[in-house]
Design a protein around this motif. Structure first.
Motif, PDB file in Angstrom:
ATOM      1  N   ARG A  84     -20.599  14.129 -13.390  1.00 37.87           N
ATOM      2  CA  ARG A  84     -19.563  13.169 -13.201  1.00 37.87           C
ATOM      3  C   ARG A  84     -20.248  12.049 -12.108  1.00 37.87           C
ATOM      4  O   ARG A  84     -21.062  12.691 -11.449  1.00 37.87           O
ATOM      5  CB  ARG A  84     -18.166  13.641 -12.598  1.00 37.87           C
ATOM      6  N   LEU A 113      -9.541  16.314 -11.057  1.00 38.34           N
ATOM      7  CA  LEU A 113     -10.551  15.526 -11.314  1.00 38.34           C
ATOM      8  C   LEU A 113     -10.813  14.513 -10.098  1.00 38.34           C
ATOM      9  O   LEU A 113     -11.962  14.080  -9.940  1.00 38.34           O
ATOM     10  CB  LEU A 113     -10.229  14.704 -12.534  1.00 38.34           C
ATOM     11  N   SER A 124     -17.861  17.459 -16.003  1.00 40.74           N
ATOM     12  CA  SER A 124     -16.893  17.171 -16.850  1.00 40.74           C
ATOM     13  C   SER A 124     -17.016  17.840 -18.116  1.00 40.74           C
ATOM     14  O   SER A 124     -18.222  17.970 -18.776  1.00 40.74           O
ATOM     15  CB  SER A 124     -16.909  15.775 -17.151  1.00 40.74           C
TER      16      SER A 124
END
Length: 308
Positions: free
Chosen positions: A177, A218, A278
């Protein structure tokens, strides 16, 4: 409308409304039922009222902190379950009489997920093996990415983990990510940054319909030192998310593929190992797992993974 007294409903209820009513019959609470299918409570309530109008009968008694099924509501809950189950059996029986899956596969895609190489390979395998299967790809926003699955509006979806309970999935791909920053941010020239470097930056936020645990995961909220993330503007999809960064309203975190999928003037992407990875997931409901179209999709996905 009073319980048990119809008003002469003239429109057939939709399968979608029957599914929502079955959730309400289990939860006996509009807020919990709406949260379970990831829609807002006003939207959920509107669908139940529409169902009552179409049937011409009161299904639930509202008041207090919860609801109670009327006598008609209890009887119709059993019939609604029979209708939903019968429709599933009808589709399965029809498709068992052909050598390949046919009909329509309603496939959701969170943003550009269906354009990712792994997803494209899955779809290529699916079209090659099942040419008579019509594949309808629907673009999903952060708001409806889970609710469309749970209410049956799509049969399966390309999503990003972590997924909420009640959804099954097949892991398709893992990638790092990155941080999406305004191009003139002092950190934009670095090859890599840490979460400590980003402590004073606002991060784009999600609408209330999005499961908070998903976005907190996240955004690494709270940060490892216990500091809560400072959130900025609310966005509904990835395009709006990137736009907020170009307008210097906030930063955001995205899969590394965003470098190629969302290149924009005025932004830059920087590595941050503390963000973790991710995961790209092919998701479906347990009730749909063995339907012919979803079975064909899952088989195509497994074939893709075997050949990777």
């Amino acid at each position: 409308m009073s319980p048990g007294r119809g008003t002469g409903g003239t429109r057939e209820p939709s399968l979608h409304q029957l599914r929502l009513y079955l959730v309400l019959a289990q939860e006996l609470h509009f807020g919990r039922a709406a949260a379970r299918v990831y829609v807002t409570q006003p939207t959920f309530s509107q669908q139940i009222r529409s169902l009552e109008q179409r049937l011409g009968v009161t299904l639930v008694e509202r008041g207090g902190r919860g609801v109670r099924l009327t006598a008609a509501g209890q009887a119709l809950a059993e019939e609604a379950r029979s209708v939903v189950d019968a429709m599933a059996r009808l589709r399965q029986t029809a498709d068992r009489h052909v050598g390949t899956a046919r009909g329509r596969l309603r496939l959701g895609s969170l943003g550009a997920e269906a354009a990712m190489p792994h997803a494209q390979t899955v779809l290529a395998h699916l079209r090659d093996r099942h040419p008579d299967l019509e594949i309808e790809v629907r673009n999903l926003t952060f708001v409806d990415m889970f609710s469309t699955l749970l209410t049956g509006e799509v049969d399966a979806a390309f999503l990003r983990g972590p997924l909420p309970g009640g959804i099954q999935s097949l892991h398709l791909h893992t990638e790092t990510r990155v941080v999406c920053l305004p191009a003139d941010d002092p950190l934009a020239g670095r090859d890599t940054v840490t979460l400590a470097h980003l402590a004073d930056r606002a991060v784009v936020d999600m609408p209330p319909e999005v499961p908070r645990a998903w976005w907190d995961h996240l955004t690494v909220n709270p940060r490892p030192d216990g500091t809560p993330v400072r959130f900025g503007p609310v966005v509904r999809d990835t395009e709006a998310m990137v736009l907020a960064v170009t307008q210097k309203q906030a930063i955001t975190f995205l899969p590394s593929a965003a470098r190629h999928l969302y290149p924009r003037a005025g932004i830059t992407y920087v590595d941050c190992s503390e963000l973790g990875v991710s995961t790209a997931e092919l998701a479906w409901l347990p009730d749909n797992r063995d339907s012919p179209a979803v079975t064909a999709l899952r088989e195509a996905a497994h074939r893709t993974l075997r050949q990777a």
